[in-house]
Scaffold this motif. Structure first.
Motif, PDB file in Angstrom:
ATOM      1  N   PHE A 235      17.839  50.759  86.596  1.00 13.39           N
ATOM      2  CA  PHE A 235      19.062  49.966  86.736  1.00 13.39           C
ATOM      3  C   PHE A 235      19.946  50.534  87.848  1.00 13.39           C
ATOM      4  N   ALA A 236      20.076  51.854  87.867  1.00 11.96           N
ATOM      5  CA  ALA A 236      20.927  52.499  88.867  1.00 11.96           C
ATOM      6  C   ALA A 236      20.400  52.298  90.282  1.00 11.96           C
ATOM      7  N   ARG A 237      19.082  52.132  90.416  1.00 11.28           N
ATOM      8  CA  ARG A 237      18.478  51.971  91.750  1.00 11.28           C
ATOM      9  C   ARG A 237      18.427  50.512  92.211  1.00 11.28           C
ATOM     10  N   THR A 238      18.728  49.584  91.331  1.00 10.91           N
ATOM     11  CA  THR A 238      18.566  48.164  91.640  1.00 10.91           C
ATOM     12  C   THR A 238      19.892  47.561  92.097  1.00 10.91           C
ATOM     13  N   PRO A 239      19.924  46.944  93.274  1.00 10.43           N
ATOM     14  CA  PRO A 239      21.179  46.360  93.750  1.00 10.43           C
ATOM     15  C   PRO A 239      21.565  45.124  92.950  1.00 10.43           C
ATOM     16  N   ALA A 240      22.845  44.869  92.897  1.00 15.59           N
ATOM     17  CA  ALA A 240      23.349  43.693  92.207  1.00 15.59           C
ATOM     18  C   ALA A 240      23.090  42.443  93.031  1.00 15.59           C
TER      19      ALA A 240
END
Length: 260
Positions: A235-240
């Protein structure tokens, strides 16, 4: 996966032949404390269940995010989270700005049981749900066979309000899969499974599939120990994504609960 040799056969969701008693949470009093559980809608027809674990992130099952016919991921613009939906009205309506499935989850794997251990996903809402009475749930990843749990879910023929199965059990577990006595049906996918720890209700997993085990109907869920940390890292590595979806006009009280 040790449970495969115990005769555990996964199947598609379908209404159980003999339903256990379900408490309908149609009134405000009955639903008090469960408002962070909501319906996750996919276009005009499909839905799963999800629950807030922070003011702007919901936890659900990864397989909910795929079109079962095409195998393609659902367009995030067609997803809406309706927190505490009861009888046509929700506490909050939110679109989705980030969709993250567990990196080991493979929807194309035809052996459904192989998918259960990583059938987890996090969705970031386009705005936080900052309502004092809609309190996100913390998570608890260490669970044991024999524990009593409960499930709050939406389902076929009860899609307009959540229902609670107040007492079912973890029948067995290995390093990847929980086997539970909880009843499930269409729409129950992604429903939070709760256990009580130190007088606090926490999410221990989400409903993934239905199966038969030792001659009885059971439900399956991922063991979140270790897997939730992997998902949070992804989640932390995935852009919004670009912000989409509906918003509630007025939110008054900030409440954020951390996972652990």
């Amino acid at each position: 996966m040790l449970l495969t040799v115990a005769g555990l056969l996964a199947s598609v969701f379908s209404p159980a032949a003999a339903q256990s008693p379900l408490e309908s949470l149609q009134t405000a009093d009955a639903n008090r404390g469960w408002e962070a559980v909501g319906r996750l809608n996919f276009g005009p027809d499909g839905f799963c269940t999800a629950a807030l674990i922070t003011s702007d992130v919901v936890l659900t099952a990864a397989h909910c995010l795929y079109d079962p016919a095409s195998g393609a991921m659902v367009n995030p613009a067609e997803i809406e989270f309706q927190a505490g939906l009861r009888n046509g009205r929700a506490e909050a309506y939110r679109g989705i700005r980030r969709v993250v499935v567990h990196p080991d989850y493979d929807f194309s794997d035809l052996t459904q049981l192989n998918r259960v251990g990583s059938d987890l996903a996090l969705l970031e809402l386009d705005q936080p749900v900052r309502l004092g009475h809609v309190r996100p749930f913390r998570t608890q990843v260490r669970v044991e066979a024999g524990q009593t749990v409960q499930v709050v879910s939406y389902g076929k023929n009860r899609a307009e309000a959540p229902s609670r199965e107040g007492e079912c059990q973890i029948l067995a577990r290995d390093n990847e899969v929980l086997v539970l006595s909880c009843e499930v049906e269409f729409g129950s996918s992604g429903a939070p499974i709760f256990a009580v720890y130190e007088d606090e209700i926490r999410i221990i997993s989400v409903v993934s599939a239905k199966a038969r085990w030792e001659g009885q109907e059971v439900s399956l869920a991922a063991v979140m120990e270790g897997e939730l940390d992997i998902l949070i890292g992804e989640f932390a590595r995935t852009p919004a994504l670009e912000t989409v979806g509906k918003r509630v006009a007025v939110d008054r009280t900030v409440y954020t609960a951390a996972t652990e």
